[in-house]
Design a protein around this motif. Sequence first.
Motif, PDB file in Angstrom:
ATOM      1  N   GLU A  24     109.418  24.935  61.181  1.00  0.00           N
ATOM      2  CA  GLU A  24     109.952  23.596  61.462  1.00  0.00           C
ATOM      3  C   GLU A  24     109.668  22.643  60.303  1.00  0.00           C
ATOM      4  O   GLU A  24     110.552  21.870  59.887  1.00  0.00           O
ATOM      5  N   PHE A  25     108.450  22.686  59.782  1.00  0.00           N
ATOM      6  CA  PHE A  25     108.099  21.800  58.670  1.00  0.00           C
ATOM      7  C   PHE A  25     108.868  22.189  57.403  1.00  0.00           C
ATOM      8  O   PHE A  25     109.318  21.322  56.644  1.00  0.00           O
ATOM      9  N   PHE A 173      97.010  31.317  56.386  1.00  0.00           N
ATOM     10  CA  PHE A 173      96.630  30.657  55.145  1.00  0.00           C
ATOM     11  C   PHE A 173      97.916  30.324  54.397  1.00  0.00           C
ATOM     12  O   PHE A 173      98.793  31.170  54.254  1.00  0.00           O
ATOM     13  N   TYR A 174      98.009  29.087  53.929  1.00  0.00           N
ATOM     14  CA  TYR A 174      99.232  28.596  53.296  1.00  0.00           C
ATOM     15  C   TYR A 174      98.899  28.101  51.886  1.00  0.00           C
ATOM     16  O   TYR A 174      97.951  27.345  51.703  1.00  0.00           O
ATOM     17  N   ILE A 175      99.691  28.522  50.902  1.00  0.00           N
ATOM     18  CA  ILE A 175      99.520  28.042  49.528  1.00  0.00           C
ATOM     19  C   ILE A 175     100.847  27.465  49.059  1.00  0.00           C
ATOM     20  O   ILE A 175     101.879  28.144  49.091  1.00  0.00           O
ATOM     21  N   THR A 176     100.817  26.208  48.637  1.00  0.00           N
ATOM     22  CA  THR A 176     102.040  25.561  48.169  1.00  0.00           C
ATOM     23  C   THR A 176     102.276  25.863  46.698  1.00  0.00           C
ATOM     24  O   THR A 176     101.389  26.353  45.989  1.00  0.00           O
ATOM     25  N   SER A 177     103.474  25.552  46.226  1.00  0.00           N
ATOM     26  CA  SER A 177     103.857  25.893  44.853  1.00  0.00           C
ATOM     27  C   SER A 177     103.017  25.158  43.813  1.00  0.00           C
ATOM     28  O   SER A 177     102.939  25.588  42.660  1.00  0.00           O
ATOM     29  N   ASP A 178     102.353  24.067  44.216  1.00  0.00           N
ATOM     30  CA  ASP A 178     101.482  23.353  43.278  1.00  0.00           C
ATOM     31  C   ASP A 178     100.012  23.769  43.443  1.00  0.00           C
ATOM     32  O   ASP A 178      99.122  23.119  42.907  1.00  0.00           O
ATOM     33  N   GLY A 179      99.781  24.854  44.178  1.00  0.00           N
ATOM     34  CA  GLY A 179      98.446  25.437  44.248  1.00  0.00           C
ATOM     35  C   GLY A 179      97.527  24.898  45.321  1.00  0.00           C
ATOM     36  O   GLY A 179      96.355  25.280  45.383  1.00  0.00           O
ATOM     37  N   GLN A 180      98.028  24.032  46.195  1.00  0.00           N
ATOM     38  CA  GLN A 180      97.187  23.516  47.270  1.00  0.00           C
ATOM     39  C   GLN A 180      97.076  24.570  48.374  1.00  0.00           C
ATOM     40  O   GLN A 180      98.062  25.199  48.756  1.00  0.00           O
ATOM     41  N   ARG A 181      95.849  24.743  48.889  1.00  0.00           N
ATOM     42  CA  ARG A 181      95.583  25.756  49.905  1.00  0.00           C
ATOM     43  C   ARG A 181      95.233  25.099  51.242  1.00  0.00           C
ATOM     44  O   ARG A 181      94.478  24.126  51.280  1.00  0.00           O
ATOM     45  N   PHE A 182      95.771  25.665  52.296  1.00  0.00           N
ATOM     46  CA  PHE A 182      95.531  25.175  53.651  1.00  0.00           C
ATOM     47  C   PHE A 182      95.182  26.373  54.530  1.00  0.00           C
ATOM     48  O   PHE A 182      95.966  27.317  54.624  1.00  0.00           O
ATOM     49  N   TRP A 183      94.033  26.327  55.176  1.00  0.00           N
ATOM     50  CA  TRP A 183      93.565  27.438  55.995  1.00  0.00           C
ATOM     51  C   TRP A 183      93.554  27.035  57.465  1.00  0.00           C
ATOM     52  O   TRP A 183      92.935  26.032  57.831  1.00  0.00           O
ATOM     53  N   GLY A 184      94.256  27.791  58.278  1.00  0.00           N
ATOM     54  CA  GLY A 184      94.210  27.594  59.715  1.00  0.00           C
ATOM     55  C   GLY A 184      95.412  26.865  60.270  1.00  0.00           C
ATOM     56  O   GLY A 184      95.982  25.981  59.625  1.00  0.00           O
ATOM     57  N   LEU A 188      98.190  22.598  59.721  1.00  0.00           N
ATOM     58  CA  LEU A 188      99.627  22.531  59.482  1.00  0.00           C
ATOM     59  C   LEU A 188     100.125  21.094  59.323  1.00  0.00           C
ATOM     60  O   LEU A 188     101.040  20.839  58.539  1.00  0.00           O
ATOM     61  N   ASP A 189      99.522  20.154  60.033  1.00  0.00           N
ATOM     62  CA  ASP A 189      99.933  18.754  59.858  1.00  0.00           C
ATOM     63  C   ASP A 189      99.603  18.270  58.457  1.00  0.00           C
ATOM     64  O   ASP A 189     100.356  17.478  57.863  1.00  0.00           O
ATOM     65  N   ASP A 190      98.479  18.744  57.914  1.00  0.00           N
ATOM     66  CA  ASP A 190      98.125  18.395  56.536  1.00  0.00           C
ATOM     67  C   ASP A 190      99.126  19.003  55.552  1.00  0.00           C
ATOM     68  O   ASP A 190      99.500  18.376  54.555  1.00  0.00           O
ATOM     69  N   LEU A 191      99.549  20.231  55.827  1.00  0.00           N
ATOM     70  CA  LEU A 191     100.564  20.875  54.991  1.00  0.00           C
ATOM     71  C   LEU A 191     101.871  20.084  55.055  1.00  0.00           C
ATOM     72  O   LEU A 191     102.510  19.849  54.027  1.00  0.00           O
ATOM     73  N   ASP A 192     102.241  19.661  56.248  1.00  0.00           N
ATOM     74  CA  ASP A 192     103.448  18.857  56.436  1.00  0.00           C
ATOM     75  C   ASP A 192     103.377  17.585  55.583  1.00  0.00           C
ATOM     76  O   ASP A 192     104.330  17.240  54.866  1.00  0.00           O
ATOM     77  N   HIS A 194     101.549  17.057  52.942  1.00  0.00           N
ATOM     78  CA  HIS A 194     101.562  17.382  51.510  1.00  0.00           C
ATOM     79  C   HIS A 194     102.976  17.698  51.045  1.00  0.00           C
ATOM     80  O   HIS A 194     103.387  17.275  49.948  1.00  0.00           O
ATOM     81  N   LEU A 195     103.724  18.442  51.852  1.00  0.00           N
ATOM     82  CA  LEU A 195     105.102  18.756  51.480  1.00  0.00           C
ATOM     83  C   LEU A 195     105.925  17.475  51.347  1.00  0.00           C
ATOM     84  O   LEU A 195     106.773  17.355  50.448  1.00  0.00           O
ATOM     85  N   ALA A 196     105.662  16.511  52.230  1.00  0.00           N
ATOM     86  CA  ALA A 196     106.368  15.233  52.136  1.00  0.00           C
ATOM     87  C   ALA A 196     106.073  14.530  50.816  1.00  0.00           C
ATOM     88  O   ALA A 196     106.958  13.927  50.195  1.00  0.00           O
ATOM     89  N   GLU A 197     104.834  14.633  50.369  1.00  0.00           N
ATOM     90  CA  GLU A 197     104.429  13.980  49.114  1.00  0.00           C
ATOM     91  C   GLU A 197     105.089  14.636  47.910  1.00  0.00           C
ATOM     92  O   GLU A 197     105.635  13.951  47.039  1.00  0.00           O
ATOM     93  N   ILE A 198     105.023  15.975  47.848  1.00  0.00           N
ATOM     94  CA  ILE A 198     105.474  16.642  46.629  1.00  0.00           C
ATOM     95  C   ILE A 198     107.001  16.787  46.563  1.00  0.00           C
ATOM     96  O   ILE A 198     107.551  16.960  45.478  1.00  0.00           O
ATOM     97  N   ARG A 199     107.657  16.677  47.722  1.00  0.00           N
ATOM     98  CA  ARG A 199     109.117  16.839  47.720  1.00  0.00           C
ATOM     99  C   ARG A 199     109.845  15.504  47.864  1.00  0.00           C
ATOM    100  O   ARG A 199     111.066  15.447  47.896  1.00  0.00           O
ATOM    101  N   GLY A 200     109.024  14.429  47.963  1.00  0.00           N
ATOM    102  CA  GLY A 200     109.522  13.081  47.871  1.00  0.00           C
ATOM    103  C   GLY A 200     110.470  12.626  48.962  1.00  0.00           C
ATOM    104  O   GLY A 200     111.203  11.691  48.819  1.00  0.00           O
TER     105      GLY A 200
END
Length: 200
Positions: A24-25, A173-184, A188-192, A194-200
């Motif tokens: 979804e994110f 475990f999730y790793i974004t294209s800019d190397g940020q790691r998210f565990w658990g 997922l809300d933190d990943l969401d 972060h994606l908003a920040e890097i994809r503008g």
Amino acid sequence: MADIDYFFATLSPYSYLAGTRLEEFAAKHGATIAYKPVDIVALFGRTGGTPPKDRHISRIEYRAQELVRQAKKLGMKLNLQPAHWPTNAAPSSYAIIAAIRDGSGDVGQLCHSILRACWAEEKDIAEDAVIRECLEKAGFDPGLADSGLLVGAETYAANLEEAVDRGVFGAPFYITSDGQRFWGQDRLDDLDAHLAEIRG
């Protein structure tokens, strides 16, 4: 390169509790996902972790409470002691790898279907019939369960090596294209965000 490299285990209750939120994110942000099933027990052994059965009783008890709390919070059915857990995770992981290569169905749906079969439906995800059913539900040819075993084994092993090399130590475990790691699944809300920040 995918926007999100997703390392998970088909035996992981926390991978199950992630549900479909990653998909979804990703859809919300126009992000791509690379699905990478890993051998979680081998990963623990390589990165200083301990399999659940070998942990101190205080950790075992806390895990049991936390799983119930998280499932209730998310409104998801969870069998704390599934009838077929642990089981052999390789067949379901190989099927996911074959499905990724095939590309004709919904990989996210397949992953969640397999996880749900284990953690909510009391099914043995090492059984061919269960894997075939999950493949079909997700729009894949159920015959993928029988194909590509050699490639599946090679990719499964390569995923483990990649996970270790990139700092993965648990699942999901999730790793974004800019190397940020998210565990658990609880990150997922933190990943969401972060994606908003890097994809503008």
